[in-house]
Scaffold this motif. Structure first.
Motif, mmCIF file in Angstrom:
data_model
loop_
_atom_site.group_PDB
_atom_site.id
_atom_site.type_symbol
_atom_site.label_atom_id
_atom_site.label_comp_id
_atom_site.label_asym_id
_atom_site.label_seq_id
_atom_site.Cartn_x
_atom_site.Cartn_y
_atom_site.Cartn_z
ATOM 1 N N VAL A 7 0.799 -1.074 -0.049
ATOM 2 C CA VAL A 7 0.086 0.311 -0.032
ATOM 3 C C VAL A 7 0.740 1.282 0.057
ATOM 4 C CG1 VAL A 7 -1.972 1.289 1.335
ATOM 5 C CG2 VAL A 7 -2.117 -1.273 1.257
ATOM 6 N N PHE A 8 1.911 1.195 1.100
ATOM 7 C CA PHE A 8 2.735 2.433 0.965
ATOM 8 C C PHE A 8 3.405 2.690 -0.403
ATOM 9 C CE2 PHE A 8 3.375 1.472 5.585
ATOM 10 C CZ PHE A 8 2.203 2.063 6.118
ATOM 11 N N ALA A 9 3.805 1.543 -1.242
ATOM 12 C CA ALA A 9 4.414 1.845 -2.299
ATOM 13 C C ALA A 9 3.725 1.925 -3.468
ATOM 14 C CB ALA A 9 5.349 0.425 -2.453
ATOM 15 N N GLY A 10 2.311 2.026 -3.244
ATOM 16 C CA GLY A 10 1.345 2.191 -4.452
ATOM 17 C C GLY A 10 0.899 0.967 -5.173
ATOM 18 N N HIS A 34 7.406 5.550 9.836
ATOM 19 C CA HIS A 34 8.238 5.550 9.026
ATOM 20 C C HIS A 34 8.062 5.876 7.701
ATOM 21 C CE1 HIS A 34 12.471 4.908 7.940
ATOM 22 N NE2 HIS A 34 12.122 3.996 7.190
ATOM 23 N N ALA A 35 6.799 5.450 7.298
ATOM 24 C CA ALA A 35 6.380 5.530 5.851
ATOM 25 C C ALA A 35 5.674 6.999 5.796
ATOM 26 C CB ALA A 35 5.542 4.217 5.418
ATOM 27 N N HIS A 122 -5.611 10.673 -4.132
ATOM 28 C CA HIS A 122 -4.180 10.298 -3.944
ATOM 29 C C HIS A 122 -3.135 10.924 -4.474
ATOM 30 C CE1 HIS A 122 -6.251 6.433 -2.764
ATOM 31 N NE2 HIS A 122 -6.962 6.715 -3.893
ATOM 32 N N GLU A 123 -3.431 12.179 -5.015
ATOM 33 C CA GLU A 123 -2.330 13.072 -5.609
ATOM 34 C C GLU A 123 -1.904 14.151 -4.535
ATOM 35 O OE1 GLU A 123 -0.992 13.032 -8.685
ATOM 36 O OE2 GLU A 123 -2.468 11.152 -8.915
#
Length: 145
Positions: A7-10, A34-35, A122-123
């Motif tokens: 999720v953090f990486a998209g 941390h993310a 998300h932008e």
């Protein structure tokens, strides 16, 4: 925490997920922060009623003092998180007792959380991820495992 990292990486969209990972809450908090995301934790074993859930989520997400502890106020405060651009993870351990004790209130809570996750911009930030951890009734919710 590969599903969470996805999720953090998209690679996976934010949203509502069942999560069976047994990581300690402090480890999850560390990973989330941390993310660069905000972290909130609801201990559902201590929040089995609508009122207890609304109080717990208000504390977990650091809602302002004027938070009305009802579903309209929950919706408004979640929208405020999005307006500030805060990417947020809510880990809800032990959600099953509330889901079983008050199916209607749980359904409303889940709908509000889902709508918030789906409405994220998300932008500019404001993404929202809810992790339902622990046993509970069958839900049409994907797994993040």
């Amino acid at each position: 925490m590969s599903g969470l990292s996805g999720v953090f990486a998209g690679r996976r969209p934010p949203g509502i997920y069942r999560w069976h990972a047994a990581y300690d809450v402090s480890d999850v908090r560390h990973t989330v922060e941390h993310a660069g995301w905000r972290f909130g934790y609801v201990d559902g074993w201590l929040a089995e009623t609508k009122a207890e859930f609304l109080d717990a989520v208000g504390v977990a997400l650091d809602f302002p003092d004027y938070y009305g502890r009802n579903f309209d106020a929950l919706n408004d405060c979640l929208r405020d998180l999005a307006d500030r651009g805060d990417d947020t993870v809510l880990l809800w351990d032990g959600w099953g007792p509330f889901a079983r004790a008050d199916e209607q209130a749980f359904a409303v809570a889940l709908r509000i959380l889902t709508e918030r996750a789906e409405a994220a911009d998300h932008e500019r930030g404001g993404r929202f991820l809810v992790l339902l951890r622990g046993a509970g009734p069958d839900l049409d919710v994907p797994s993040l495992d």
